[in-house]
Design a protein around this motif. Structure first.
Motif, mmCIF file in Angstrom:
data_model
loop_
_atom_site.group_PDB
_atom_site.id
_atom_site.type_symbol
_atom_site.label_atom_id
_atom_site.label_comp_id
_atom_site.label_asym_id
_atom_site.label_seq_id
_atom_site.Cartn_x
_atom_site.Cartn_y
_atom_site.Cartn_z
ATOM 1 N N ARG A 1 0.983 -1.058 -0.289
ATOM 2 C CA ARG A 1 0.094 0.024 0.001
ATOM 3 C C ARG A 1 0.878 1.369 -0.037
ATOM 4 O O ARG A 1 0.173 2.296 -0.261
ATOM 5 C CB ARG A 1 -1.027 -0.016 1.291
ATOM 6 C CG ARG A 1 -2.025 -1.016 1.091
ATOM 7 C CD ARG A 1 -2.889 -1.142 2.372
ATOM 8 N NE ARG A 1 -1.998 -1.566 3.557
ATOM 9 C CZ ARG A 1 -2.211 -2.538 4.091
ATOM 10 N NH1 ARG A 1 -3.367 -3.308 3.926
ATOM 11 N NH2 ARG A 1 -1.457 -2.954 5.137
ATOM 12 N N SER A 2 2.320 1.111 0.009
ATOM 13 C CA SER A 2 2.808 2.384 0.152
ATOM 14 C C SER A 2 3.095 2.828 -1.400
ATOM 15 O O SER A 2 3.033 2.219 -2.325
ATOM 16 C CB SER A 2 4.470 2.000 0.630
ATOM 17 O OG SER A 2 5.071 1.126 -0.131
ATOM 18 N N ALA A 3 3.572 3.984 -1.564
ATOM 19 C CA ALA A 3 3.877 4.590 -2.670
ATOM 20 C C ALA A 3 5.046 3.890 -3.472
ATOM 21 O O ALA A 3 6.122 3.940 -2.772
ATOM 22 C CB ALA A 3 4.063 6.000 -2.668
ATOM 23 N N LEU A 4 4.905 3.239 -4.483
ATOM 24 C CA LEU A 4 6.068 2.717 -5.182
ATOM 25 C C LEU A 4 6.322 3.398 -6.389
ATOM 26 O O LEU A 4 5.677 4.084 -7.153
ATOM 27 C CB LEU A 4 5.438 1.302 -5.708
ATOM 28 C CG LEU A 4 5.216 0.278 -4.215
ATOM 29 C CD1 LEU A 4 4.681 -1.030 -4.865
ATOM 30 C CD2 LEU A 4 6.561 0.143 -3.607
ATOM 31 N N PRO A 5 7.537 3.238 -6.887
ATOM 32 C CA PRO A 5 8.018 3.994 -8.153
ATOM 33 C C PRO A 5 7.425 3.204 -9.281
ATOM 34 O O PRO A 5 7.098 1.934 -9.399
ATOM 35 C CB PRO A 5 9.533 3.822 -8.001
ATOM 36 C CG PRO A 5 9.937 2.863 -7.062
ATOM 37 C CD PRO A 5 8.744 2.641 -6.102
ATOM 38 N N LYS A 6 7.167 4.043 -10.482
ATOM 39 C CA LYS A 6 6.722 3.456 -11.556
ATOM 40 C C LYS A 6 7.904 2.798 -12.273
ATOM 41 O O LYS A 6 9.004 3.202 -12.065
ATOM 42 C CB LYS A 6 6.253 4.725 -12.447
ATOM 43 C CG LYS A 6 5.649 4.282 -13.688
ATOM 44 C CD LYS A 6 5.096 5.516 -14.682
ATOM 45 C CE LYS A 6 4.518 4.621 -15.650
ATOM 46 N NZ LYS A 6 4.020 5.823 -16.740
ATOM 47 N N LEU A 7 7.558 1.726 -13.039
ATOM 48 C CA LEU A 7 8.502 0.937 -13.496
ATOM 49 C C LEU A 7 8.459 0.977 -15.092
ATOM 50 O O LEU A 7 7.513 1.253 -15.492
ATOM 51 C CB LEU A 7 8.295 -0.685 -13.293
ATOM 52 C CG LEU A 7 8.491 -1.086 -11.842
ATOM 53 C CD1 LEU A 7 8.082 -2.560 -11.636
ATOM 54 C CD2 LEU A 7 9.814 -0.501 -11.218
ATOM 55 N N HIS B 1 15.643 -7.231 -1.369
ATOM 56 C CA HIS B 1 16.376 -6.495 -2.558
ATOM 57 C C HIS B 1 16.387 -4.824 -2.581
ATOM 58 O O HIS B 1 17.170 -4.199 -3.145
ATOM 59 C CB HIS B 1 16.023 -6.854 -3.900
ATOM 60 C CG HIS B 1 17.115 -6.590 -5.053
ATOM 61 N ND1 HIS B 1 18.255 -7.192 -5.142
ATOM 62 C CD2 HIS B 1 16.776 -6.018 -6.355
ATOM 63 C CE1 HIS B 1 18.948 -6.829 -6.088
ATOM 64 N NE2 HIS B 1 18.292 -5.836 -6.945
ATOM 65 N N PHE B 2 15.339 -4.440 -2.237
ATOM 66 C CA PHE B 2 14.987 -2.802 -2.077
ATOM 67 C C PHE B 2 14.785 -2.230 -0.940
ATOM 68 O O PHE B 2 13.770 -1.997 -0.416
ATOM 69 C CB PHE B 2 13.754 -2.812 -3.007
ATOM 70 C CG PHE B 2 13.979 -2.968 -4.449
ATOM 71 C CD1 PHE B 2 14.554 -2.212 -5.056
ATOM 72 C CD2 PHE B 2 13.583 -4.124 -5.169
ATOM 73 C CE1 PHE B 2 14.997 -2.205 -6.708
ATOM 74 C CE2 PHE B 2 13.711 -4.326 -6.446
ATOM 75 C CZ PHE B 2 14.386 -3.727 -7.247
ATOM 76 N N PRO B 3 15.860 -2.224 0.070
ATOM 77 C CA PRO B 3 15.892 -1.624 1.407
ATOM 78 C C PRO B 3 15.556 -0.099 1.343
ATOM 79 O O PRO B 3 14.911 0.532 2.236
ATOM 80 C CB PRO B 3 17.083 -1.829 1.949
ATOM 81 C CG PRO B 3 18.201 -1.853 0.687
ATOM 82 C CD PRO B 3 17.280 -2.636 -0.375
ATOM 83 N N MET B 4 15.688 0.584 0.099
ATOM 84 C CA MET B 4 15.378 1.926 0.008
ATOM 85 C C MET B 4 13.687 2.095 -0.084
ATOM 86 O O MET B 4 13.455 3.133 0.086
ATOM 87 C CB MET B 4 16.007 2.504 -1.302
ATOM 88 C CG MET B 4 15.324 2.005 -2.613
ATOM 89 S SD MET B 4 16.142 0.438 -3.061
ATOM 90 C CE MET B 4 17.636 0.819 -3.533
ATOM 91 N N ILE B 5 13.074 0.934 -0.310
ATOM 92 C CA ILE B 5 11.567 0.964 -0.347
ATOM 93 C C ILE B 5 11.160 0.292 1.037
ATOM 94 O O ILE B 5 10.308 0.832 1.528
ATOM 95 C CB ILE B 5 11.119 0.265 -1.703
ATOM 96 C CG1 ILE B 5 11.486 1.139 -2.716
ATOM 97 C CG2 ILE B 5 9.479 0.200 -1.567
ATOM 98 C CD1 ILE B 5 10.914 0.418 -4.164
ATOM 99 N N SER B 6 11.782 -0.762 1.277
ATOM 100 C CA SER B 6 11.041 -1.684 2.439
ATOM 101 C C SER B 6 11.542 -1.003 3.793
ATOM 102 O O SER B 6 10.849 -1.228 4.730
ATOM 103 C CB SER B 6 11.597 -3.179 2.166
ATOM 104 O OG SER B 6 12.696 -3.174 2.381
ATOM 105 N N ASN B 7 12.567 -0.515 3.823
ATOM 106 C CA ASN B 7 13.215 -0.141 5.213
ATOM 107 C C ASN B 7 14.163 1.085 4.881
ATOM 108 O O ASN B 7 15.437 0.994 5.158
ATOM 109 C CB ASN B 7 13.755 -1.013 5.913
ATOM 110 C CG ASN B 7 14.048 -0.857 7.400
ATOM 111 O OD1 ASN B 7 13.986 0.472 7.874
ATOM 112 N ND2 ASN B 7 13.966 -1.822 8.256
ATOM 113 N N PRO B 8 13.521 2.346 4.325
ATOM 114 C CA PRO B 8 14.635 3.396 4.141
ATOM 115 C C PRO B 8 15.240 4.005 5.171
ATOM 116 O O PRO B 8 16.429 4.587 5.215
ATOM 117 C CB PRO B 8 13.576 4.534 3.331
ATOM 118 C CG PRO B 8 12.208 4.222 3.780
ATOM 119 C CD PRO B 8 12.269 2.624 4.051
ATOM 120 N N LYS B 9 14.582 3.904 6.409
ATOM 121 C CA LYS B 9 15.177 4.653 7.614
ATOM 122 C C LYS B 9 16.528 3.765 8.086
ATOM 123 O O LYS B 9 17.688 4.249 8.350
ATOM 124 C CB LYS B 9 14.377 4.695 8.683
ATOM 125 C CG LYS B 9 13.372 5.688 8.757
ATOM 126 C CD LYS B 9 12.347 5.715 9.901
ATOM 127 C CE LYS B 9 11.342 6.788 9.546
ATOM 128 N NZ LYS B 9 10.169 6.640 10.594
#
Length: 108
Positions: free
Chosen positions: A22-28, A87-95
């Motif tokens: 439900r988070s904002a995800l980048p467009k692919l 693989h995408f910590p900048m999305i799943s856990n950016p802090k």
């Protein structure tokens, strides 16, 4: 030919199960397959002068820890740490990712 990505939610969840759908995800966007085969040339003397660190993504279903280790060894990266993400910590856990980057940057 091009690689055409899945729905962003499906793609990011497949490579990092902790991604909140439900988070904002980048467009692919579609990418040319040949990009992965393009040789990258750089000046090795300049490259060696650049400080480097690697953050292992311990729960990455896309790039195994063994493959990450081979990359780190091949690139002669001496500073590394590991975080419990996919693989995408900048999305799943950016802090958490930011904290690790800042810790490393403070050592420079």
């Amino acid at each position: 030919s091009k690689l055409v990505p899945l729905d962003p939610g499906e793609f990011f969840r497949a490579t990092d199960p902790a991604v909140n759908p439900r988070s904002a995800l980048p467009k692919l966007y579609p990418e040319w397959k040949s990009l992965a085969a393009t040789e990258v040339r750089y000046d090795e003397a300049t490259y060696k002068k650049i400080p480097k660190a690697y953050i292992y993504t311990a729960e990455d279903p896309f790039v195994s820890p063994e493959t990450q280790k081979k990359y780190v060894e091949r690139a002669a990266i001496r500073n590394s740490t590991s975080i419990p993400t996919g693989h995408f910590p900048m999305i799943s856990n950016p802090k958490l990712l930011t904290r690790e980057i800042v810790k490393w940057a403070e050592t420079l």
